[in-house]
Design a protein around this motif. Sequence first.
Motif, PDB file in Angstrom:
ATOM      1  N   UNK A 209       0.867  -1.172  -0.076  1.00 27.15           N
ATOM      2  CA  UNK A 209       0.330  -0.035   0.009  1.00 27.15           C
ATOM      3  C   UNK A 209       0.765   1.355   0.219  1.00 27.15           C
ATOM      4  N   UNK A 210       1.941   1.234   0.757  1.00 25.10           N
ATOM      5  CA  UNK A 210       2.749   2.535   0.829  1.00 25.10           C
ATOM      6  C   UNK A 210       3.556   2.698  -0.411  1.00 25.10           C
ATOM      7  N   UNK A 211       4.137   1.560  -0.705  1.00 30.80           N
ATOM      8  CA  UNK A 211       4.812   1.599  -2.123  1.00 30.80           C
ATOM      9  C   UNK A 211       3.858   2.122  -3.243  1.00 30.80           C
ATOM     10  N   UNK A 212       2.607   1.642  -3.322  1.00 35.33           N
ATOM     11  CA  UNK A 212       1.725   2.105  -4.441  1.00 35.33           C
ATOM     12  C   UNK A 212       1.646   3.588  -4.234  1.00 35.33           C
ATOM     13  N   UNK A 213       1.310   4.212  -2.997  1.00 33.02           N
ATOM     14  CA  UNK A 213       1.410   5.478  -2.763  1.00 33.02           C
ATOM     15  C   UNK A 213       2.387   6.363  -3.260  1.00 33.02           C
ATOM     16  N   UNK A 214       3.605   6.011  -2.965  1.00 34.56           N
ATOM     17  CA  UNK A 214       4.879   6.514  -3.418  1.00 34.56           C
ATOM     18  C   UNK A 214       4.835   6.591  -4.871  1.00 34.56           C
ATOM     19  N   UNK A 215       4.408   5.577  -5.606  1.00 32.81           N
ATOM     20  CA  UNK A 215       4.458   5.461  -7.000  1.00 32.81           C
ATOM     21  C   UNK A 215       3.423   6.431  -7.606  1.00 32.81           C
ATOM     22  N   UNK A 216       2.225   6.539  -7.081  1.00 33.92           N
ATOM     23  CA  UNK A 216       1.075   7.492  -7.554  1.00 33.92           C
ATOM     24  C   UNK A 216       1.543   8.738  -7.249  1.00 33.92           C
ATOM     25  N   UNK A 217       2.466   9.377  -6.372  1.00 32.80           N
ATOM     26  CA  UNK A 217       2.827  10.526  -6.263  1.00 32.80           C
ATOM     27  C   UNK A 217       3.975  10.661  -7.292  1.00 32.80           C
ATOM     28  N   UNK A 218       4.855   9.776  -7.635  1.00 31.52           N
ATOM     29  CA  UNK A 218       5.913   9.875  -8.838  1.00 31.52           C
ATOM     30  C   UNK A 218       5.015  10.030  -9.964  1.00 31.52           C
ATOM     31  N   UNK A 219       4.037   9.557 -10.148  1.00 29.57           N
ATOM     32  CA  UNK A 219       3.236   9.651 -11.544  1.00 29.57           C
ATOM     33  C   UNK A 219       2.668  11.004 -11.355  1.00 29.57           C
ATOM     34  N   UNK A 220       2.326  11.503 -10.499  1.00 33.50           N
ATOM     35  CA  UNK A 220       1.766  12.760 -10.545  1.00 33.50           C
ATOM     36  C   UNK A 220       2.733  13.900 -10.519  1.00 33.50           C
TER      37      UNK A 220
END
Length: 159
Positions: free
Chosen positions: A10-21
């Motif tokens: 979950x936390x890794x996915x959140x970081x990846x979403x931040x990077x996509x943004x």
Amino acid sequence: MKIRMSFGVAKTVIIVIVLAGVLAIAGLDIALLAGAKGLYAASPAIPAVSLVAAALIGAASLLILFNSYYGFKDKGIVIILGFFADKVAYDDFVVIKQNIDTGELFAIVNGKSPSEPQVGLKINVSVRKTDAFLQELRKHIPNITVELFSQPKKKKKDK
């Protein structure tokens, strides 16, 4: 020796979403600064500042994702979380606790001064690396106690 931190899915996915943004915002800012057709910026300073902020957020996210680990040194453990660093001396370790059900590790350590209370730290390593972490810790603290525990089951309330 270094053991990488694991943040979970979950936390890794959140970081990846931040990077996509960050990539999306950087692309838009570059298009604004280049004067792309159909895009208008009242001032070039706004997309420039936004681009710098996106770069800082992206760099911080990448550092947290790829530069977080536990390093075992001569006098203690160095805990690196992205660009933040902390040290815990081997003498400060009181006990290690391991959850039987999940395999998670927790450390109880003394505070930095005698007047400070003991502190509980969650050791963020994957379940596959808990044995390696404990083995490396035992090289430096041979008599460390590892207590096993299980969380009590929650009772269902009657409706």
